[in-house]
Design a protein around this motif. Structure first.
Motif, PDB file in Angstrom:
ATOM      1  N   LYS A  94     -31.843 -33.880 131.405  1.00 39.08           N
ATOM      2  CA  LYS A  94     -30.967 -34.111 131.077  1.00 39.08           C
ATOM      3  C   LYS A  94     -29.162 -33.732 131.561  1.00 39.08           C
ATOM      4  CE  LYS A  94     -32.601 -36.206 126.779  1.00 39.08           C
ATOM      5  NZ  LYS A  94     -32.445 -36.509 125.515  1.00 39.08           N
ATOM      6  N   HIS A  98     -26.074 -34.924 133.519  1.00 35.97           N
ATOM      7  CA  HIS A  98     -24.898 -34.933 133.118  1.00 35.97           C
ATOM      8  C   HIS A  98     -24.085 -34.259 133.624  1.00 35.97           C
ATOM      9  CE1 HIS A  98     -21.795 -32.977 129.957  1.00 35.97           C
ATOM     10  NE2 HIS A  98     -22.396 -34.621 128.809  1.00 35.97           N
ATOM     11  N   LEU A 203     -28.881 -41.328 128.117  1.00 34.31           N
ATOM     12  CA  LEU A 203     -29.181 -40.218 128.994  1.00 34.31           C
ATOM     13  C   LEU A 203     -29.296 -39.098 127.123  1.00 34.31           C
ATOM     14  CD1 LEU A 203     -28.721 -37.957 130.663  1.00 34.31           C
ATOM     15  CD2 LEU A 203     -26.462 -37.558 130.217  1.00 34.31           C
ATOM     16  N   ALA A 204     -28.463 -39.552 126.300  1.00 34.89           N
ATOM     17  CA  ALA A 204     -28.934 -38.878 125.103  1.00 34.89           C
ATOM     18  C   ALA A 204     -29.988 -39.444 124.142  1.00 34.89           C
ATOM     19  CB  ALA A 204     -27.479 -39.293 123.822  1.00 34.89           C
ATOM     20  N   ARG A 205     -30.524 -40.696 124.096  1.00 33.11           N
ATOM     21  CA  ARG A 205     -31.371 -40.824 123.406  1.00 33.11           C
ATOM     22  C   ARG A 205     -32.991 -40.678 124.532  1.00 33.11           C
ATOM     23  NH1 ARG A 205     -29.942 -43.911 118.855  1.00 33.11           N
ATOM     24  NH2 ARG A 205     -27.786 -43.804 118.825  1.00 33.11           N
ATOM     25  N   LEU A 206     -32.731 -40.644 125.303  1.00 32.63           N
ATOM     26  CA  LEU A 206     -33.793 -39.868 126.202  1.00 32.63           C
ATOM     27  C   LEU A 206     -34.515 -39.210 126.110  1.00 32.63           C
ATOM     28  CD1 LEU A 206     -35.786 -41.155 128.679  1.00 32.63           C
ATOM     29  CD2 LEU A 206     -34.247 -39.623 129.975  1.00 32.63           C
ATOM     30  N   VAL A 207     -36.067 -39.888 125.016  1.00 35.20           N
ATOM     31  CA  VAL A 207     -37.065 -39.051 124.682  1.00 35.20           C
ATOM     32  C   VAL A 207     -38.448 -39.519 125.490  1.00 35.20           C
ATOM     33  CG1 VAL A 207     -35.876 -38.705 122.868  1.00 35.20           C
ATOM     34  CG2 VAL A 207     -37.422 -40.003 122.537  1.00 35.20           C
ATOM     35  N   VAL A 224     -29.467 -36.912 111.575  1.00 35.97           N
ATOM     36  CA  VAL A 224     -28.982 -35.097 111.439  1.00 35.97           C
ATOM     37  C   VAL A 224     -27.857 -34.799 111.234  1.00 35.97           C
ATOM     38  CG1 VAL A 224     -30.998 -34.027 113.325  1.00 35.97           C
ATOM     39  CG2 VAL A 224     -28.696 -34.570 113.499  1.00 35.97           C
ATOM     40  N   TRP A 226     -24.451 -33.211 111.067  1.00 32.92           N
ATOM     41  CA  TRP A 226     -22.886 -33.508 111.976  1.00 32.92           C
ATOM     42  C   TRP A 226     -22.209 -33.291 111.641  1.00 32.92           C
ATOM     43  CZ3 TRP A 226     -24.352 -34.522 117.213  1.00 32.92           C
ATOM     44  CH2 TRP A 226     -23.196 -34.662 118.231  1.00 32.92           C
ATOM     45  N   ARG A 228     -18.570 -31.462 113.341  1.00 37.14           N
ATOM     46  CA  ARG A 228     -17.657 -30.940 115.439  1.00 37.14           C
ATOM     47  C   ARG A 228     -17.035 -29.253 115.365  1.00 37.14           C
ATOM     48  NH1 ARG A 228     -13.183 -34.661 116.181  1.00 37.14           N
ATOM     49  NH2 ARG A 228     -12.763 -33.403 118.117  1.00 37.14           N
TER      50      ARG A 228
ATOM     51  N   ARG B  61     -33.334 -34.246 121.558  1.00 38.90           N
ATOM     52  CA  ARG B  61     -32.211 -36.194 121.220  1.00 38.90           C
ATOM     53  C   ARG B  61     -30.680 -35.390 120.816  1.00 38.90           C
ATOM     54  NH1 ARG B  61     -29.252 -38.805 119.946  1.00 38.90           N
ATOM     55  NH2 ARG B  61     -29.035 -40.470 119.387  1.00 38.90           N
ATOM     56  N   TRP B  62     -30.601 -34.517 120.408  1.00 36.51           N
ATOM     57  CA  TRP B  62     -29.316 -33.687 120.004  1.00 36.51           C
ATOM     58  C   TRP B  62     -28.672 -33.378 120.904  1.00 36.51           C
ATOM     59  CZ3 TRP B  62     -26.972 -37.742 116.718  1.00 36.51           C
ATOM     60  CH2 TRP B  62     -27.829 -38.880 116.383  1.00 36.51           C
ATOM     61  N   VAL B  64     -27.034 -33.355 123.825  1.00 38.22           N
ATOM     62  CA  VAL B  64     -26.212 -34.586 124.913  1.00 38.22           C
ATOM     63  C   VAL B  64     -25.283 -34.216 123.915  1.00 38.22           C
ATOM     64  CG1 VAL B  64     -25.815 -36.084 126.078  1.00 38.22           C
ATOM     65  CG2 VAL B  64     -28.202 -34.961 126.983  1.00 38.22           C
ATOM     66  N   PRO B  65     -25.081 -35.684 122.672  1.00 38.40           N
ATOM     67  CA  PRO B  65     -24.408 -35.460 121.859  1.00 38.40           C
ATOM     68  C   PRO B  65     -23.363 -34.547 121.929  1.00 38.40           C
ATOM     69  CG  PRO B  65     -26.086 -36.746 121.317  1.00 38.40           C
ATOM     70  CD  PRO B  65     -26.415 -35.856 122.358  1.00 38.40           C
ATOM     71  N   VAL B  66     -24.003 -32.808 121.185  1.00 42.47           N
ATOM     72  CA  VAL B  66     -23.802 -32.033 121.001  1.00 42.47           C
ATOM     73  C   VAL B  66     -22.962 -31.242 122.375  1.00 42.47           C
ATOM     74  CG1 VAL B  66     -24.430 -29.526 120.299  1.00 42.47           C
ATOM     75  CG2 VAL B  66     -25.200 -31.367 118.815  1.00 42.47           C
ATOM     76  N   LEU B  67     -23.763 -31.094 123.618  1.00 41.75           N
ATOM     77  CA  LEU B  67     -22.511 -30.703 124.270  1.00 41.75           C
ATOM     78  C   LEU B  67     -21.235 -31.468 125.126  1.00 41.75           C
ATOM     79  CD1 LEU B  67     -22.677 -29.256 126.753  1.00 41.75           C
ATOM     80  CD2 LEU B  67     -23.119 -31.095 128.307  1.00 41.75           C
ATOM     81  N   ASP B  68     -21.237 -32.997 124.631  1.00 41.76           N
ATOM     82  CA  ASP B  68     -20.418 -33.925 125.113  1.00 41.76           C
ATOM     83  C   ASP B  68     -19.167 -33.098 124.164  1.00 41.76           C
ATOM     84  OD1 ASP B  68     -21.382 -35.035 126.962  1.00 41.76           O
ATOM     85  OD2 ASP B  68     -22.232 -36.757 126.049  1.00 41.76           O
ATOM     86  N   GLN B  69     -19.450 -33.607 122.680  1.00 41.87           N
ATOM     87  CA  GLN B  69     -18.591 -32.976 121.709  1.00 41.87           C
ATOM     88  C   GLN B  69     -18.181 -31.697 121.658  1.00 41.87           C
ATOM     89  OE1 GLN B  69     -17.555 -35.561 119.251  1.00 41.87           O
ATOM     90  NE2 GLN B  69     -15.896 -34.194 119.564  1.00 41.87           N
TER      91      GLN B  69
END
Ligand code: ZN
Lengths: 231, 365
Positions: A94, A98, A203-207, A224, A226, A228, B61-62, B64-69
């Motif tokens: 990943k 990325h 990329l994000a959902r690949l498990v 989860v 979330w 920011r 699972r999370w 990559v989205p955390v990195l992007d943000q």
């Protein structure tokens, strides 16, 4: 650690990286954009996937004269298999996809092993799952967990392929398992190329392919929370 | 970049040791340019505690989205930062290795230096953090004494300088936050127990519930298992008084709940016992070591009673108390960036073979 294939790159060649950390033997392979194997590093994982994977990728690029910046896609085995290995492999794949801004393709390790085994459409793959249980994969069906002590029900025409089960499965099945493992790098590249051509995976959902829910958990639970900028 | 201009190394920092996936971008070890956290509390609520396998799966699972943000919030790419910091212990092995391997590969992809950070020192260095738009506050003054209390840790440490730790005491059994979770469950309160007990305790009117304190002599160690056992007994007595079932029979009748008034009293009494021991030992340690400031951190630092009482007693002996805002007390990437910057500045670099160290100690006594 063994290296397969000849150094084939000239440093400017575009290539694909394939990783599989699901079985007891880790595979890091380089392939051309059409999936032609360019080189591979394969070693017994032991318990140190996390220490060895990235240095091995670095060594492979050096030996095969391939540049990190020329990776055009990442192929990663998604198991089923040991969780530690799969986490290391997927976290690495990943991050790499990325940062290099290239697509990633998750390929079922089971599908790749069956493909490599030569068992044909009636191949049934048997893998260890933890110390006592086994995982069974029949063709394209979802993998099933076979608890320890439970016998595998085989149909007459089934061709059993046993990986990482030396002494715990019939000798001919173990022998086919060896063939499967030897061909895993090439099979990953072969299957991965098709997936990459179709755009690859999110990329994000690949498990990993998880065969069962965590112990003590009875259903997939929610999302989860979330934040920011947690305050 | 947002906020003031960069004036030190900018680190990308990754935390995945337990049940929060945190990634931050930190300037010069203090300024928060981004701090994103995906918390799994909701995932673990059903089981009343953290399930390691659930945690590890959620990190993968999370992340990559955390990195992007985080990169979007700080308006940087990994190529722009000066290095990558990552927690390598202590914590859950399966969770740690997601963050470690992710971080190593980010660093490798751009030939950036990598720094390994002890999660516990991250909690200490949260006290150095400041928001991007705020004025930089004064740094905590050495020597200092820090109390870190959460669901996973309870320890008291002395710092005479940066990256220099002397462990004064730690829990010999449960973490304080764990005791809050367990007693919260006995009282029929939701997970996590800390905030629920704190909220329930606010309604207490009598302030007459008595729970035992485990002082453990002169030591700075903590023990909460005896308090937990006493709480179970006291809660059972209160239930019998209200004609409610106890033990196994109570589990079969989850709706047979104690009155709100009794829950409030018991929550207050339990919390008072925990806070009393934590505050008393911290103040005693500060006086004994000649500390010039006190730092409080970890998720339980959000507890209002603990904050208020420690602030009052610190003021009484003339010491400033530094408590990061609640979101910087719970696990997050920013605190790893703060500690990582110190290690980075000290020239420390981790190799690509960096691996999880689930029982990494902060310091020896
Ligand atoms: Zn923590």
């Amino acid at each position: 650690m063994t290296a397969q294939g000849q150094a084939a790159g000239d440093g400017r060649r575009d290539w694909l990286l394939a990783i599989d950390t699901a079985t007891a033997r880790i595979v890091v392979a380089a392939g051309g954009l059409d999936g032609t194997p360019l080189g591979a590093t394969i070693w017994d994982a032991g318990r140190t996937h996390g220490e060895q994977l990235l240095p091995a990728i670095g060594r492979l690029t050096g030996e095969a004269n391939l540049r990190r910046s020329r990776i055009r896609g990442v192929i990663v085995g998604t198991g089923p298999g040991a969780f530690t290995g799969l986490r290391v492999g997927l976290a690495t794949a990943k991050a790499l996809a990325h940062e290099l801004r290239v697509p990633v393709a998750g390929v079922s390790t089971a599908a790749a092993l069956l493909d490599a085994s030569g068992a044909g459409p009636l191949g049934v793959l048997l893998l260890p799952a933890g110390p006592n249980d086994r995982t069974v994969v029949r063709g394209a069906d979802p993998a099933i967990l076979l608890p320890g002590g439970r016998a595998l029900e085989l149909r007459d025409a089934d061709v059993l392929v046993a990986v990482d089960l030396d002494g715990r499965a019939p000798a001919d099945a173990v022998a086919r398992g060896e063939v499967a493992r030897d061909g895993l790098a090439a099979a990953l590249l072969r299957l991965g190329v098709g997936r990459l051509a179709a755009g690859g995976d999110d990329l994000a959902r690949l498990v990993p392919d998880y065969v069962s829910l965590p112990r003590g958990v009875t259903s997939e639970s929610g999302e989860v929370e979330w934040s920011r900028d947690p305050r | 970049m947002t906020g003031s201009a960069a004036h030190g190394p900018v680190l990308l920092a990754i935390e995945s040791s337990c049940d929060e996936t945190g990634i931050a971008v930190i300037d010069a070890g203090r300024r928060i340019l981004a701090n994103v956290v995906a918390s799994q509390t909701a995932l673990h609520a059903a089981s009343g505690g953290i399930v390691p396998e659930v945690a590890a799966r959620a990190h993968l699972r999370w992340i990559v989205p955390v990195l992007d943000q985080a990169l979007a919030d700080a308006n940087v790419t990994v190529e722009d930062v000066d290095g990558v910091a990552v927690t390598y212990g202590p914590g859950l092995a399966g969770s740690l290795l997601v963050g470690i391997n992710f971080a190593k590969t980010l660093a490798w992809a751009h030939d950036k230096p990598l720094v390994g950070v002890n999660h516990l020192e991250g909690h200490l260095y949260a006290a150095w953090l400041a928001d991007a738009t705020a004025d930089l506050p004064a740094e905590p003054v050495f020597p200092l004494v820090a109390l870190i209390v959460s669901g996973g840790h309870t320890f008291l440490v002395e710092m005479r300088d940066h990256l220099t730790y002397r462990l004064l005491g730690q829990t010999v059994d449960d973490a304080a936050g764990e005791a809050f979770d367990k007693v919260g469950r006995l009282l029929g309160l939701p997970y996590p127990g800390g905030p629920a007990i704190s909220r329930a305790a606010e309604a207490a009117g009598l302030h007459d519930a008595a729970f035992p304190r485990a002082w453990l002599g002169d030591s700075y160690d903590f023990s909460f298992s005896g308090l937990k056992t006493a709480a179970r007994r006291t809660i059972d007595e209160a239930r019998i008084e209200e004609g409610l079932p106890t033990g196994k029979a109570a589990e079969a009748e989850p709706d047979a709940r104690l009155s709100d008034a009794a829950v409030a009293e018991l929550a207050w009494g339990f919390q008072d016992a925990v806070v009393d021991v934590l505050v008393t030992k911290t103040i005693r340690a500060a006086a004994a070591t000649g500390a010039r400031s006190i730092v409080l951190g970890g998720g339980v630092a959000a507890n209002g009673s603990l904050r208020t009482r420690l602030a009052g007693e610190a003021e009484a002996i003339g010491l400033p108390l530094i408590v990061p805002r609640p979101a910087l007390c719970t696990d997050n990437g920013a605190m790893i960036g703060a500690a990582g910057a110190r290690r980075f500045a000290a020239g420390e670099r981790a190799g690509l073979a960096l691996d999880a160290s689930p029982s990494l100690p902060l310091a020896r006594r």
